[in-house]
Motif scaffolding. Structure first.
Motif, PDB file in Angstrom:
ATOM      1  N   SER B  27      -0.065   6.141   4.608  1.00  0.00           N
ATOM      2  CA  SER B  27      -1.098   5.241   4.158  1.00  0.00           C
ATOM      3  C   SER B  27      -2.330   5.883   3.775  1.00  0.00           C
ATOM      4  CB  SER B  27      -1.578   4.241   5.646  1.00  0.00           C
ATOM      5  OG  SER B  27      -2.279   5.032   6.306  1.00  0.00           O
ATOM      6  N   SER B  29      -5.400   5.130   4.525  1.00  0.00           N
ATOM      7  CA  SER B  29      -6.276   5.287   5.493  1.00  0.00           C
ATOM      8  C   SER B  29      -6.196   6.641   6.201  1.00  0.00           C
ATOM      9  CB  SER B  29      -6.341   4.145   6.177  1.00  0.00           C
ATOM     10  OG  SER B  29      -5.028   3.475   6.434  1.00  0.00           O
ATOM     11  N   ASP B  30      -4.840   6.951   6.241  1.00  0.00           N
ATOM     12  CA  ASP B  30      -4.548   8.229   6.926  1.00  0.00           C
ATOM     13  C   ASP B  30      -5.329   9.158   6.044  1.00  0.00           C
ATOM     14  OD1 ASP B  30      -3.036   7.185   8.832  1.00  0.00           O
ATOM     15  OD2 ASP B  30      -1.177   7.705   8.481  1.00  0.00           O
ATOM     16  N   GLU B  43      -8.081   3.841  -3.210  1.00  0.00           N
ATOM     17  CA  GLU B  43      -7.345   2.827  -3.809  1.00  0.00           C
ATOM     18  C   GLU B  43      -7.296   2.581  -5.132  1.00  0.00           C
ATOM     19  OE1 GLU B  43      -8.876  -0.727  -2.021  1.00  0.00           O
ATOM     20  OE2 GLU B  43      -7.541  -0.538   0.059  1.00  0.00           O
ATOM     21  N   SER B  57       4.616   2.820  -4.246  1.00  0.00           N
ATOM     22  CA  SER B  57       3.863   2.209  -2.972  1.00  0.00           C
ATOM     23  C   SER B  57       4.803   1.220  -2.075  1.00  0.00           C
ATOM     24  CB  SER B  57       2.802   1.085  -3.650  1.00  0.00           C
ATOM     25  OG  SER B  57       3.146  -0.111  -4.114  1.00  0.00           O
ATOM     26  N   ARG B  59       4.395  -2.005   0.459  1.00  0.00           N
ATOM     27  CA  ARG B  59       3.449  -2.930   1.134  1.00  0.00           C
ATOM     28  C   ARG B  59       3.896  -3.143   2.459  1.00  0.00           C
ATOM     29  NH1 ARG B  59       1.433  -6.813  -3.641  1.00  0.00           N
ATOM     30  NH2 ARG B  59      -0.319  -6.980  -2.208  1.00  0.00           N
ATOM     31  N   GLY B  64       2.543   2.453   2.643  1.00  0.00           N
ATOM     32  CA  GLY B  64       1.805   3.282   2.303  1.00  0.00           C
ATOM     33  C   GLY B  64       2.177   3.902   0.906  1.00  0.00           C
TER      34      GLY B  64
END
Lengths: 158, 158
Positions: B27, B29-30, B43, B57, B59, B64
Motif C-alpha cells: 500500500s 501508506s506503507d 498517489e 494496482s 483496489r 496496493g
DNA sequence: ATTAAATCCGAGTGGACTGGTTGGTTTTTC
DNA sequence: GAAAAACCAACCAGTCCACTCGGATTTAAT
C-alpha cells in the motif's frame, strides 16, 4: 552537480565568447544579441563566472570579457558549477557525509544518485569549450549496455 | 531526460516497492511511512507509473501496488520518464528535429546537450530496480578521461 | 449491510527558482 | 565631457514542485 537552464545559458555564452574572442574583449551586448539572452541576465551570469575566475573583465568603452584561460583549458563542468551552485540532493543532506548514512534502508537510492552525479561530472569535465567549438565531442566514454528490452524514448537533460 | 527531485522520489518509491513486494501488494501508506513522502504526492506519482504500465494496482482493503514486471526488468530510466515528462530543452525546441537546426551558430551547444542526454539515458537504462536493491551499480561504463587540470568539486545531480 | 482500507481524482497552495527588468554607479576611452 | 561598457542591487511575473484537501469509488473483512 545541478543541471538547469541557467547553466546551459552560461555555457552558450561562454562558447560564444570563446568563438569571438580574438584580440579585442567581447562585450556582453554582443553576446546578448547573438545568443538572444537578455543583457542583464548575462551580467548576473558573468558576475559569477568572473568570481570563479573563468573570465576576466575589461571596463570602459571597447571593454568586455576575455577567457581567463584558453578555450581548451576551460571545461564545461567548471562553467556549470560556477553559475549553478551545487545545492543539496533530495533527502541525503549532502552526498558523502552524514545524514543519509544513518538509516540505510531509507536511502537505498543514494548510491544510484551519487553514481549518476559521477557520470555527469566525468562527461562534462571531459569536454572543453574548444571541443564544443570544434565539435569534437568525446563520445568515446559510454558504449551501449546490454539493454535487452524495448528502447524507450530519449530527450534533453534538464 | 529531465532530472528533478520528482523523478528521484518516484525511484525511491519504486525501489521500496520492489523491496517489499513479496506476495501481498504494497500500500502507498506503507511506502509513505517508510520513505517519508506524503501519501497524496505518492498517489500522483503512482497514477503516472500505472499509466506507464510500470505498476499494477489492486483496489480495496489489503490492496496496493505491484510491479508490473520483475525488478530486474524495470529500468530506472523508465521510471523517470514516466513521472517527469520530457519537456523541451532550452532553445532548440526539440532535440533532433526542426527549430535549432536552422541557425547553426546560435546553437553551438546543441550537440553537447544531446550527448549529455545520451550519457544520462545510457546510464539510467543500464540500472534496474534489482541492481539498486542489490547495490550492483554498473560503474563499468565510464573510465576517467585524461582530465589534466585541478579536480573541481563534485556534487549531486539535480 | 456496514465499516474501513485502500486506490482514484481534481482542485488549490506556498515557496522556490527562472529569466528578466529597472535604475542606477563606476570606470575608461575618445 | 560624452559615451561605452562593466558593475550592482533590488524587484517582479510566471512556472514548477511538493504537498494538501476533500472527496469518490472499489472491495475485503466483520
Amino acid at each position: 552537480m545541478k543541471l538547469s537552464t541557467k547553466g546551459r545559458y552560461a555555457v552558450m555564452a561562454m562558447v560564444d565568447l570563446a568563438r569571438h574572442a580574438q584580440t579585442k574583449p567581447v562585450s556582453l551586448s554582443d553576446i546578448a544579441a547573438r545568443q538572444e539572452i537578455s543583457l542583464s541576465y548575462l551580467e548576473q551570469l558573468f558576475a559569477r563566472l568572473r568570481r570563479a575566475e573563468l573570465v576576466k573583465s575589461v571596463r570602459g568603452p571597447g571593454g568586455g570579457y576575455r577567457l581567463a584561460r584558453g578555450s581548451a583549458e576551460t571545461r564545461v563542468s567548471e562553467i556549470i558549477l560556477a553559475v549553478d551552485e551545487p545545492i543539496t540532493a533530495t533527502r541525503c543532506t549532502e552526498m558523502g557525509q552524514a545524514g543519509c548514512r544513518a538509516d540505510r534502508s531509507k536511502c537505498l537510492t543514494h548510491d544510484l544518485w551519487e553514481e549518476l552525479g559521477n557520470q555527469i561530472h566525468v562527461f562534462l569535465s571531459s569536454v572543453t569549450l574548444y571541443d564544443v567549438l570544434e565539435r569534437k565531442l568525446s563520445t568515446h566514454i559510454a558504449e551501449a549496455p546490454p539493454a535487452p528490452a524495448n528502447s524507450d524514448s530519449m530527450a534533453a537533460a534538464s
